[in-house]
Write a protein that holds these residues in place. Structure first.
Motif, PDB file in Angstrom:
ATOM      1  N   ASN A  88       9.972  10.348   2.633  1.00 55.94           N
ATOM      2  CA  ASN A  88      10.950  11.303   2.491  1.00 55.94           C
ATOM      3  C   ASN A  88      11.468  11.741   4.160  1.00 55.94           C
ATOM      4  N   ASN A  89      10.683  11.369   4.832  1.00 58.36           N
ATOM      5  CA  ASN A  89      10.975  11.976   6.452  1.00 58.36           C
ATOM      6  C   ASN A  89      11.499  10.734   7.169  1.00 58.36           C
ATOM      7  N   ASN A  90      11.568   9.608   6.376  1.00 61.97           N
ATOM      8  CA  ASN A  90      11.764   8.143   6.976  1.00 61.97           C
ATOM      9  C   ASN A  90      10.883   7.906   8.170  1.00 61.97           C
ATOM     10  N   SER A  91       9.898   7.980   7.969  1.00 62.75           N
ATOM     11  CA  SER A  91       8.964   7.987   9.104  1.00 62.75           C
ATOM     12  C   SER A  91       8.103   6.456   9.372  1.00 62.75           C
ATOM     13  N   PHE A  92       8.497   5.693   8.145  1.00 64.23           N
ATOM     14  CA  PHE A  92       8.267   4.287   8.340  1.00 64.23           C
ATOM     15  C   PHE A  92       9.296   3.560   9.217  1.00 64.23           C
ATOM     16  N   GLY A  93       8.898   3.339  10.453  1.00 61.88           N
ATOM     17  CA  GLY A  93      10.027   2.646  11.109  1.00 61.88           C
ATOM     18  C   GLY A  93      10.324   1.266  10.937  1.00 61.88           C
ATOM     19  N   ASN A  94       9.106   0.545  10.690  1.00 59.08           N
ATOM     20  CA  ASN A  94       9.099  -0.946  10.463  1.00 59.08           C
ATOM     21  C   ASN A  94      10.210  -1.005   9.258  1.00 59.08           C
ATOM     22  N   PRO A  95      10.638  -2.327   9.127  1.00 57.35           N
ATOM     23  CA  PRO A  95      11.525  -2.843   8.385  1.00 57.35           C
ATOM     24  C   PRO A  95      11.030  -3.313   6.882  1.00 57.35           C
ATOM     25  N   ILE A  96       9.688  -3.429   6.774  1.00 57.59           N
ATOM     26  CA  ILE A  96       9.327  -4.129   5.808  1.00 57.59           C
ATOM     27  C   ILE A  96       9.237  -3.205   4.541  1.00 57.59           C
ATOM     28  N   SER A  97       9.220  -3.787   3.430  1.00 59.30           N
ATOM     29  CA  SER A  97       9.326  -3.044   2.130  1.00 59.30           C
ATOM     30  C   SER A  97       8.421  -1.904   1.793  1.00 59.30           C
ATOM     31  N   ILE A  98       8.896  -0.955   1.564  1.00 57.59           N
ATOM     32  CA  ILE A  98       8.112   0.403   0.996  1.00 57.59           C
ATOM     33  C   ILE A  98       7.348   0.282  -0.168  1.00 57.59           C
ATOM     34  N   LYS A  99       8.013  -0.665  -1.327  1.00 62.13           N
ATOM     35  CA  LYS A  99       7.445  -0.456  -2.521  1.00 62.13           C
ATOM     36  C   LYS A  99       6.309  -1.612  -2.340  1.00 62.13           C
ATOM     37  N   GLU A 100       6.320  -2.685  -1.506  1.00 63.75           N
ATOM     38  CA  GLU A 100       5.097  -3.431  -1.277  1.00 63.75           C
ATOM     39  C   GLU A 100       4.207  -2.737  -0.706  1.00 63.75           C
ATOM     40  N   SER A 101       4.575  -1.595   0.299  1.00 59.76           N
ATOM     41  CA  SER A 101       3.324  -0.943   0.890  1.00 59.76           C
ATOM     42  C   SER A 101       2.685  -0.138  -0.100  1.00 59.76           C
ATOM     43  N   PHE A 102       3.410   0.567  -1.152  1.00 57.72           N
ATOM     44  CA  PHE A 102       3.066   1.178  -1.789  1.00 57.72           C
ATOM     45  C   PHE A 102       1.908   0.527  -2.999  1.00 57.72           C
ATOM     46  N   ASP A 103       2.283  -0.448  -3.350  1.00 54.79           N
ATOM     47  CA  ASP A 103       1.715  -1.486  -4.269  1.00 54.79           C
ATOM     48  C   ASP A 103       0.353  -1.903  -3.737  1.00 54.79           C
ATOM     49  N   LEU A 104       0.605  -2.152  -2.460  1.00 52.07           N
ATOM     50  CA  LEU A 104      -0.678  -2.623  -1.694  1.00 52.07           C
ATOM     51  C   LEU A 104      -1.670  -1.695  -1.418  1.00 52.07           C
ATOM     52  N   SER A 105      -1.181  -0.431  -1.200  1.00 56.58           N
ATOM     53  CA  SER A 105      -1.873   0.700  -0.860  1.00 56.58           C
ATOM     54  C   SER A 105      -2.832   1.067  -2.320  1.00 56.58           C
ATOM     55  N   LEU A 106      -2.185   0.901  -3.401  1.00 60.39           N
ATOM     56  CA  LEU A 106      -2.818   1.066  -4.627  1.00 60.39           C
ATOM     57  C   LEU A 106      -3.668   0.253  -5.011  1.00 60.39           C
ATOM     58  N   ASP A 107      -3.599  -1.122  -4.529  1.00 55.07           N
ATOM     59  CA  ASP A 107      -4.494  -2.014  -4.734  1.00 55.07           C
ATOM     60  C   ASP A 107      -5.757  -1.729  -3.888  1.00 55.07           C
ATOM     61  N   ILE A 108      -5.381  -1.337  -2.816  1.00 56.52           N
ATOM     62  CA  ILE A 108      -6.577  -1.079  -1.741  1.00 56.52           C
ATOM     63  C   ILE A 108      -7.465   0.097  -2.438  1.00 56.52           C
ATOM     64  N   ILE A 109      -6.854   1.023  -2.751  1.00 60.15           N
ATOM     65  CA  ILE A 109      -7.412   2.314  -3.550  1.00 60.15           C
ATOM     66  C   ILE A 109      -8.021   1.940  -4.634  1.00 60.15           C
ATOM     67  N   ILE A 110      -7.628   1.186  -5.442  1.00 66.11           N
ATOM     68  CA  ILE A 110      -8.140   0.920  -6.776  1.00 66.11           C
ATOM     69  C   ILE A 110      -9.388   0.087  -6.444  1.00 66.11           C
ATOM     70  N   ASN A 111      -9.209  -0.964  -5.744  1.00 64.53           N
ATOM     71  CA  ASN A 111     -10.346  -1.677  -5.467  1.00 64.53           C
ATOM     72  C   ASN A 111     -11.518  -0.985  -4.861  1.00 64.53           C
ATOM     73  N   GLY A 112     -11.258  -0.063  -3.951  1.00 60.07           N
ATOM     74  CA  GLY A 112     -12.260   0.534  -3.352  1.00 60.07           C
ATOM     75  C   GLY A 112     -12.985   1.544  -4.398  1.00 60.07           C
ATOM     76  N   ILE A 113     -12.049   2.204  -5.197  1.00 62.26           N
ATOM     77  CA  ILE A 113     -12.839   3.010  -6.182  1.00 62.26           C
ATOM     78  C   ILE A 113     -13.714   1.987  -7.193  1.00 62.26           C
ATOM     79  N   LYS A 114     -13.105   0.770  -7.403  1.00 58.64           N
ATOM     80  CA  LYS A 114     -14.102  -0.212  -8.269  1.00 58.64           C
ATOM     81  C   LYS A 114     -15.331  -0.228  -7.561  1.00 58.64           C
ATOM     82  N   SER A 115     -15.169  -0.556  -6.199  1.00 56.39           N
ATOM     83  CA  SER A 115     -16.267  -0.760  -5.479  1.00 56.39           C
ATOM     84  C   SER A 115     -17.337   0.479  -5.477  1.00 56.39           C
ATOM     85  N   LEU A 116     -17.094   1.505  -5.998  1.00 52.64           N
ATOM     86  CA  LEU A 116     -17.962   2.788  -6.092  1.00 52.64           C
ATOM     87  C   LEU A 116     -18.638   2.627  -7.606  1.00 52.64           C
TER      88      LEU A 116
END
Lengths: 190, 190
Positions: B158-186
């Motif tokens: 919302n604050n337009n804080s991601f300066g990088n031009p890479i895709s925000i949707k991809e970032s969100f998806d990958l973040s969810l992958d990371i967190i979900i894999n992390g949870i699975k490891s628990l």
DNA sequence: TTGACTAAACTAATTGAATTAGTTATAATG
DNA sequence: CATTATAACTAATTCAATTAGTTTAGTCAA
């Protein structure tokens, strides 16, 4: 020079201290001026508006945090370094609530000065993450994951938003476990 | 009753719409009154201050988001449900910037009304996470991890804080992958 | 040493939003 | 139709930010 000659730095440092005490929303020119023993219109010899101060506070915060982050990662590498840096982040943001508020709302990446202020902390993150077996594109995404988590967690702590009585430190530690394990699960992929 | 009889709901809905358009910081009684075609002092027949409106906005937001979150998790379970819910969160917060700002700064968990407003979204998270093989203490921690990430990511977007031009949707998806894999490891641990 | 220059303070005035005080109009109810 | 309460209105107040215009005191060149 003339009179007391209050420096710009002093104004920002004073504003930082005050905002940490009373919250960024309650920071006023009146309050800053009183603390510096001058009248509020005199501040306009140094700054252009209250918003200007808030923007400078944001830059001040990111720079200061950058220093702390560097210190935290000296002599360690990999996930240990990442963990240390995250602690440094948390430590700074929760001990500088007002400044952190400014860092949040004003981090719009607009100015060159802002880019310079954040260069250190992004540099460290890159140095930590790049040696890992992760594509450079994913490194960028992971940095966003980390930023999101760290800023969000700090915000929630500062706002007293965790209603539950369970330990905040444990939550932070477990969150780092989750995120680090999640990152590990990505290593070597693609 | 007398005159137009503007309802409290209308005031909040109007405030929500306006704050989404101009940002919570720029929301004023003047603006709300003009939109409702009354004079600003008349608002005091319904609310007690501008801050009061912001607090009601916060509650309004958490309630509305709670509804959307429920809808999103109908007919799915486990990590699929979690993912869907996260998308619903992101979707709401980025399409309701002003309201989300209020949700952030005012979520201090003080009032009973506030607890009621968030009961749905916490309920869903519990329902999704509890069937997994995770200790109930860790479920609480994981909820904090998720909140932190989701609020932080939304804020940055919302604050337009991601300066990088890479895709925000991809970032969100990958973040969810990371967190979900992390949870699975628990899972199964302790 | 002095006198001009300028930075940085000051006081006074303006603006504008939030809020309060006091008044009036109208819808509902009996 | 009269009463009453609600919710609008106008007028006034307060207070912080900001602007305008003035004064003071270090600095520096002659």
């Amino acid at each position: 020079m003339a009179r007391n000659s209050i420096s710009d730095e002093l104004i920002i440092e004073t504003s930082a201290r005050l905002s940490n005490k009373v919250g960024l929303d309650n920071l006023s020119l009146k309050m800053i001026a009183e603390e510096l023993d001058i009248k509020s219109p005199s501040l306009y010899n140094h700054i252009s508006s209250l918003d200007d101060i808030k923007e400078k506070l944001m830059i001040y915060g990111w720079k200061e945090l950058g220093e702390k982050a560097i210190d935290s990662a000296v002599g360690v590498s990999g996930y240990d370094a990442l963990r240390k840096m995250c602690y440094a982040f948390y430590d700074y943001t929760t001990n500088n609530k007002g400044v952190f508020q400014a860092m949040l709302w004003y981090n719009k990446f607009k100015s060159e000065e802002m880019a310079n202020a954040t260069i250190k902390i992004f540099g460290i993150l890159h140095k930590i993450l790049e040696p890992l077996n992760i594509s450079s594109n994913n490194v960028e995404h992971i940095i966003r994951t980390l930023r999101s988590f760290l800023e969000g967690f700090s915000l929630l702590v500062n706002n007293n938003s965790f209603g539950n009585p369970i330990s905040i430190k444990e939550s932070f530690d477990l969150s780092l476990d989750i995120i680090i394990n999640g990152i590990k699960s990505l290593e070597g992929v693609k």
